[in-house]
Design an enzyme around this catalytic site. Structure first.
Site, mmCIF file in Angstrom:
data_model
loop_
_atom_site.group_PDB
_atom_site.id
_atom_site.type_symbol
_atom_site.label_atom_id
_atom_site.label_comp_id
_atom_site.label_asym_id
_atom_site.label_seq_id
_atom_site.Cartn_x
_atom_site.Cartn_y
_atom_site.Cartn_z
ATOM 1 N N HIS A 131 0.813 -1.445 0.060
ATOM 2 C CA HIS A 131 -0.026 -0.017 0.061
ATOM 3 C C HIS A 131 1.054 1.323 0.027
ATOM 4 C CE1 HIS A 131 -4.134 -1.748 0.387
ATOM 5 N NE2 HIS A 131 -3.366 -2.537 1.251
ATOM 6 N N LYS A 581 -12.188 4.673 9.352
ATOM 7 C CA LYS A 581 -12.634 5.818 8.680
ATOM 8 C C LYS A 581 -14.051 6.169 8.538
ATOM 9 C CE LYS A 581 -12.096 6.169 3.990
ATOM 10 N NZ LYS A 581 -13.156 6.700 3.178
#
Length: 922
Positions: A131, A581
């Site tokens: 990532h 999130k």
């Protein structure tokens, strides 16, 4: 901030090591004419503002190296302190490792036999990903590795003054190379670059770590008073395996093509075979046993004869070497049987011939025979010392090195299926509009038929062609080499059972289905990934529906039979990043806990085990935290099939680049899982009295968090008060920062979301909402609050959430938050959103301190010891980043793109340096 080793750091030694490295760095700078920079590095209050330096880019690089040296000194201090404590007080002294774990087993009356029976069931699977979190170039990371090795080398007390001087000079040479090497990538790395990095760990680091892990377990076993005979058989040891997403994870990553996946599978296989070849050759060089001094045994001779017949003329050279040394000849034949061929230049290439090993299992059988033949002639020490480590290498890495997972988003699958339907004469647009019952009815009908949608020469849409091309690569690989090198077909953003069942249609389309029982079975596992809080809450019903489907049942039975398991295993991936999130730290962590409990119950109804795949990141907001506490905080029964977890971005280098650290971090997982399994087997699952309270706290925390991110002007505040626009412009990973081109918060990946808040020192994804939840409990139910205050350390799930929020608070900084908030142009938005954040900060600090009955500065003393030597340098870097952000954004608004581009590199340097100082990105 990475603080998993803080409890064992000797901060005095870390300071001594750091001052030594800093002195070396200052000497290098002076030698190169950078006297002012050498004098004003961020220490001892001697720093000056960066704008005072004639070359601010060089100053930023100096600050970055300053933090790198500090991190290195702390890492070495932790490693050496662990070694010293073990040497003085024994392996059982350190929490979370084999020594303490086995001793506690014995103290609880658990027998050696019970523990021995458990060990081979301990299964750890670490999956490396790429990532966009690693801010440093691979070249720079290699310099860091060399520097760390020299620092470790310096620990040896036997060196003469001249030898010590040589080591010091080598350290200065590496530091100078760092100084002369650009730290920032000017171009985004390609997938091939990331693949090489992952293969480096799988081929070079972990194979050296594996025997060290085994030795530590054996020594702890002896120290506990157990007999090591049962562990001399490598089949009785815990299993460690590895996987990768690099070259297989195509979720929002258009550069991961079918060709990239094919190259990746080939590279992984070739490196695995080269690894096995190297170890077999080393073993052959050591087993110089003469048949004149000990009889080789009938079974060994029969196997040699069988291999000779199978290899034909290729066996002649193997048998002509090492005459009268049948053990070496046997190894020569094993080497000749590897599916690997050398060309005239000596380069190795994958070979596919019927006289070679078809799988690593065949090689393991021969290694078992070799080990037994040595035991038969009384050479147990040689069998244990020389053969077992090679067996473990083959057992762990096989002929594939690590399993490559294939991940794609459910929406992409919808588009692909719609296109396949249209190509076959159906109305594919209908599928995109259907509700779940209509989709299920269609899929159930289709899955009863073996016919594909299309013919080989038919043209289909872009998504369908991309997906089918990937699956054809998987099919060809399976036909040639079997399924060992391929992990799972992971469906990210799994929202319904139909999101999983469509995979069977794609598998049918290319031939990844096989007849089994009364229908077809998929030869590769299909794995859901539940990411948002809503999807986690729906996950048990989705899984139960999926497991009850006939194709799933046949597929699980097929995979169980092929793997030789006694019970079907369904892997389920749970996402920490998007759930955080979505709902904040408290709601996310508790939703993951509740989901696992319910998923286990759903799977039990289908007589299936769950292997949880934890999609953890490198920061607390994304699932990181002390490993032993993480394991203790998981629900009852969650490790029955083992554990799988991701290691992402900079976390890979921080935890595994250095072998001592790699051994420590993997041992924490292995011993922790073993401890949890024993504990859960000895105790029945019981509901905890605080679970209902946790449900309420989770809900209140979520409400407070959602109120913030849904507040009017929040997105504008986020985009202006953090360097998210710079992070999106950076070249630190091959993957785009957004799944599509939209600018919504929903479309933004969780990694840059966390990264940007950390850079601006809000760190709110690690603590926001916790204070509101605790305040509500304190106000409405003070008796329960007091009970939690007294017992918060006794229940691991609660302790894990509170301690992680507490650690995140320590890395937040109100003063610096205010400085970044000044970047927000609309004062109304700025005051409103910052006011909410600041109020929650004080609220969270207040109620966590009430729980711990002492200020956070005292409660988290070690975390503050991390922060203290970094504070001054970070403040300078933050001021410089804010100044540059203002300038860059102003130039962008004025359409002066060329001038804006000229300062972008300096902004990237601030991000890199601040990341180094905080020891985390996203």
């Amino acid at each position: 901030m990475i603080t998993t080793t803080s409890s064992v750091i000797d901060f005095e030694k870390a300071e001594r090591d750091f001052l030594f490295l800093l002195l070396c760095f200052q000497e290098v700078l002076r030698d190169l004419g950078e006297d002012e920079l050498a004098e004003h590095l961020p220490s001892e209050n001697r720093s000056i503002p960066l704008e005072r330096y004639p070359n601010s880019e060089r100053a930023l690089q100096a600050f970055s190296i300053f933090f790198q040296l500090l991190n290195m000194a702390e890492e070495n201090s932790a490693a050496q302190n662990r070694r010293m404590l073990e040497a003085e007080q024994g392996l059982a002294h350190l929490t979370g490792l084999w020594g303490r774990t086995l001793l506690r087993f014995r103290e609880r009356g658990i027998t050696e036999k019970e523990i021995g029976n458990l060990l081979p069931e301990v299964s750890i699977d670490a999956v490396l990903t790429a990532h966009p979190t690693e801010a440093k170039r691979k070249t720079v990371l290699e310099q860091h590795r060399q520097l760390y090795l020299l620092l470790v080398q310096r620990e040896n007390q036997m060196w003469t003054p001249l030898e010590k001087l040589d080591i010091r000079n080598e350290i200065k040479v590496v530091i100078e190379r760092l100084w002369r090497t650009g730290e920032i990538l000017f171009e985004k790395p390609e997938v091939s670059d990331e693949r090489r990095n992952v293969i480096h760990y799988l081929h070079n680091i972990f194979p050296e770590v594996l025997p060290m892990l085994d030795k530590r377990l054996l020594q702890a076993w002896r120290d506990t008073g157990f007999h090591t005979a049962s562990l001399s058989d490598p089949r009785n040891l815990p299993r460690l395996s590895f996987g990768s997403w690099v070259g297989g994870d195509r979720d929002g990553h258009p550069l991961v093509t079918a060709e990239v996946t094919e190259e990746t599978l080939g590279d992984m296989r070739q490196n695995a075979l080269a690894l096995v070849l190297r170890h077999l050759r080393q073993l052959a060089s050591k087993l110089s046993f003469s048949e004149r001094l000990q009889p080789p045994g009938k079974e060994l001779l029969l196997r040699i004869e069988t291999l000779c017949q199978k290899l034909g003329d290729k066996s002649i050279a193997a048998m002509q070497r090492n005459r009268h040394e049948p053990w070496r000849q046997f190894l020569n034949l094993m080497i000749a049987s590897l599916p690997l061929e050398a060309d005239r230049s000596g380069a190795l290439h994958i070979a596919v011939e019927s006289d070679r090993y078809g799988s690593s299992d065949e090689l393991l059988e021969d290694l078992s025979l070799l080990r037994q033949s040595l035991l038969d002639v009384g050479a147990q020490h040689i069998a244990d010392t020389e053969v077992v480590p090679v067996y473990r290498i083959v057992q762990t890495f096989g002929f594939h090195l690590g399993k490559l997972d294939i991940r794609q988003n459910s929406h992409f699958h919808d588009l692909a299926l719609s296109q396949l339907m249209t190509a076959s004469g159906l109305n594919g647009n209908d599928f995109l509009e259907w509700d779940e019952p209509a989709r299920r009815a269609f899929l159930d009908r289709e899955l009863q038929s073996p016919r594909p949608f299309t013919h080989p020469d038919m043209s289909v849409g872009a998504e369908a062609e991309t997906l089918l091309a990937c699956y054809k690569v998987l099919l060809n690989h399976c036909k040639m080499y079997g399924t060992d090198g391929i992990g799972s077909l992971i469906v990210s953003m799994t929202r319904n059972a139909s999101d999983l069942l469509v995979i069977y249609l794609f598998a049918r389309e290319v031939g990844l289905m096989t007849p089994f029982g009364d229908g077809d079975a998929c030869i590769l596992p299909v794995v859901p990934l539940f990411e948002t809080i809503e999807d986690l809450q729906k996950s048990p019903a989705i899984l139960q529906e999926f497991l009850h489907h006939p194709v799933t049942q046949r597929s699980l039975q097929y995979q169980k039979t092929k793997a030789g398991k006694t019970k079907a295993v369904q892997k389920v991936m749970i996402g920490y990043s998007d759930s955080n999130k979505d709902g904040g730290i408290f709601a996310s962590t508790w939703a993951l806990y509740r989901a696992q409990e319910a998923l286990l119950e759903a799977a039990e109804k289908s007589n299936t085990d769950i292997l949880f795949f934890h999609g953890r990141g490198g920061s607390i907001s994304r699932g990181a935290g002390p490993t032993h506490r993480f394991i203790k905080a998981q629900p009852h029964g969650s490790f029955h099939a083992g554990i799988c977890f991701t290691e992402q971005g900079e976390t890979i280098a921080q935890k595994y680049a250095n072998r001592i650290s790699a051994v420590y971090n993997l041992e924490l997982f292995m011993a922790g899982v073993a401890s949890a399994m024993i504990r859960q087997r000895k105790n029945e699952k019981r509901a905890h009295p605080l679970e209902a309270v946790m449900d309420m706290l989770s809900e209140k925390s979520n409400q407070a968090y959602r109120k913030l991110i849904e507040a009017e002007g929040f997105l504008a505040f986020f985009r202006e008060a953090t360097p998210i626009d710079i992070i999106e412009s950076s070249r630190i990973g091959s993957r785009p920062s957004r799944r599509s081109g939209q600018t919504s918060l929903k479309d933004l990946r969780a990694i840059p979301w966390v990264f940007s808040w950390n850079q601006a020192r809000f760190s709110l994804s690690g603590w926001y909402g916790v204070g509101s939840a605790l305040e509500h409990l304190h106000t409405t139910n003070p008796d329960t609050f007091d009970e939690i205050r007294v017992r918060s350390h006794a229940w691991p799930p609660l302790r894990y959430i509170i301690s992680n929020a507490d650690t995140s608070m320590a890395s937040a900084d109100l003063q610096i938050m205010h400085q970044y908030a000044e970047l927000v142009g609309d004062s109304t938005i700025r005051e409103h959103i910052l006011g909410m954040i600041e109020a929650e900060y004080h609220r969270t600090k207040k109620y966590i301190e009430l729980l711990f009955a002492e200020p956070l500065e005292i409660q988290r003393m070690n975390v503050n010891k991390f922060i203290a030597p970094r504070r001054e340098g970070l403040e300078i870097l933050h001021r410089q980043q804010i100044k540059l952000l203002k300038e860059w954004r102003k130039l962008k608004e004025s359409d002066r793109a060329e001038e804006a581009e000229s300062i972008l590199h300096e902004l990237f340097l601030t991000i890199n340096a601040i990341s180094g100082g905080l020891r985390t990105t996203g």
